[in-house]
Write a protein that holds these residues in place. Sequence first.
Motif, PDB file in Angstrom:
ATOM      1  N   LEU A   1      75.020  34.438  53.351  1.00 25.86           N
ATOM      2  CA  LEU A   1      76.018  35.297  53.962  1.00 25.86           C
ATOM      3  C   LEU A   1      75.346  36.520  54.570  1.00 25.86           C
ATOM      4  CD1 LEU A   1      79.035  36.032  54.377  1.00 25.86           C
ATOM      5  CD2 LEU A   1      78.943  37.144  52.133  1.00 25.86           C
ATOM      6  N   THR A   2      75.658  36.806  55.813  1.00 25.40           N
ATOM      7  CA  THR A   2      75.109  37.973  56.503  1.00 25.40           C
ATOM      8  C   THR A   2      76.008  39.175  56.253  1.00 25.40           C
ATOM      9  OG1 THR A   2      74.172  36.572  58.232  1.00 25.40           O
ATOM     10  CG2 THR A   2      74.395  38.912  58.727  1.00 25.40           C
ATOM     11  N   THR A   3      75.459  40.208  55.651  1.00 23.87           N
ATOM     12  CA  THR A   3      76.280  41.366  55.266  1.00 23.87           C
ATOM     13  C   THR A   3      75.716  42.688  55.798  1.00 23.87           C
ATOM     14  OG1 THR A   3      75.058  41.621  53.179  1.00 23.87           O
ATOM     15  CG2 THR A   3      77.018  40.193  53.159  1.00 23.87           C
ATOM     16  N   ASP A   4      74.777  42.628  56.732  1.00 20.89           N
ATOM     17  CA  ASP A   4      74.150  43.858  57.236  1.00 20.89           C
ATOM     18  C   ASP A   4      75.173  44.836  57.810  1.00 20.89           C
ATOM     19  OD1 ASP A   4      71.782  42.689  56.537  1.00 20.89           O
ATOM     20  OD2 ASP A   4      71.195  42.135  58.569  1.00 20.89           O
ATOM     21  N   HIS A   5      76.260  44.316  58.353  1.00 22.87           N
ATOM     22  CA  HIS A   5      77.272  45.156  58.991  1.00 22.87           C
ATOM     23  C   HIS A   5      78.355  45.607  58.022  1.00 22.87           C
ATOM     24  CE1 HIS A   5      78.724  41.058  58.931  1.00 22.87           C
ATOM     25  NE2 HIS A   5      79.949  41.486  59.135  1.00 22.87           N
ATOM     26  N   PHE A   6      78.298  45.183  56.754  1.00 20.24           N
ATOM     27  CA  PHE A   6      79.334  45.549  55.786  1.00 20.24           C
ATOM     28  C   PHE A   6      79.274  47.040  55.480  1.00 20.24           C
ATOM     29  CE2 PHE A   6      80.507  41.402  53.343  1.00 20.24           C
ATOM     30  CZ  PHE A   6      80.841  40.800  54.545  1.00 20.24           C
TER      31      PHE A   6
END
Length: 254
Positions: free
Chosen positions: A2-7
């Motif tokens: 899961l890509t969460t860099d923008h969270f």
Amino acid sequence: MLTTDHFQALTVDEREDRLLVRMNRPEVRNAIDAAMVSELHEVCHYLERTPKIMILTGCETNGRGIFASGANIAQLRERRREDALLGVNSQIFDRIHKLPMPVIAAIDGYALGGGAELAYAADFRLGTPYIKMGQPETGLGIIAAAGALWRLKELVGEPVALEILMAGRILNAEEALELRLVTEIHDPAELLDAAHALADRVGKQDPLAVRITKRVFSAPPSAHPHIDELAQAILFESEAKFDRMQAFLDRKKK
């Protein structure tokens, strides 16, 4: 992964069989806003396609734990009929409840309003001695419209549910444990270890059997026993069933 860099509202620790999802808005006591809802939808989208256990927890603010304090009251005051009809919180909480694998809520401090309804949507709830759970909505001129009106009576029984929903009763840790709204109480420093231990126990089971158990368990009474028989028919043909039962028989021979 899961890509969460923008969270901005959540932090996520991904492991082979689970996600640890932490609500991380300490400055507003984890008030559930549009950004948090959007990020929770992204987590659900991933878990629906990559089934894993989810551990959902809060953060610390001023040295004390907080699960989620509900909605931002200033924002809530300005919402109108069309906002309610969108069902923003009820839709994401229902999606979380319907995830393929179990959801474990690790609760410390306040879980009020929408925060409590989010906890109700989990399959398991663990807490600390400092939890406070309840629904203050009627005191604010609204109702608990994101799951409490129908989930809570199944969890704690109708008389207590009505007291929470209509009289503003807030449950402490002892009461929540007695009512089995939470099943374990741990010190804050040990809460996540306990949640991971529960996830470990679930993880030792056959994943397909766990997924099907969760789905059949939530079926309406009218679906039983037929749905149970159909589900068992699927599992009777799975490789895991043969492997696990053979391993059990081999252990008995020793």
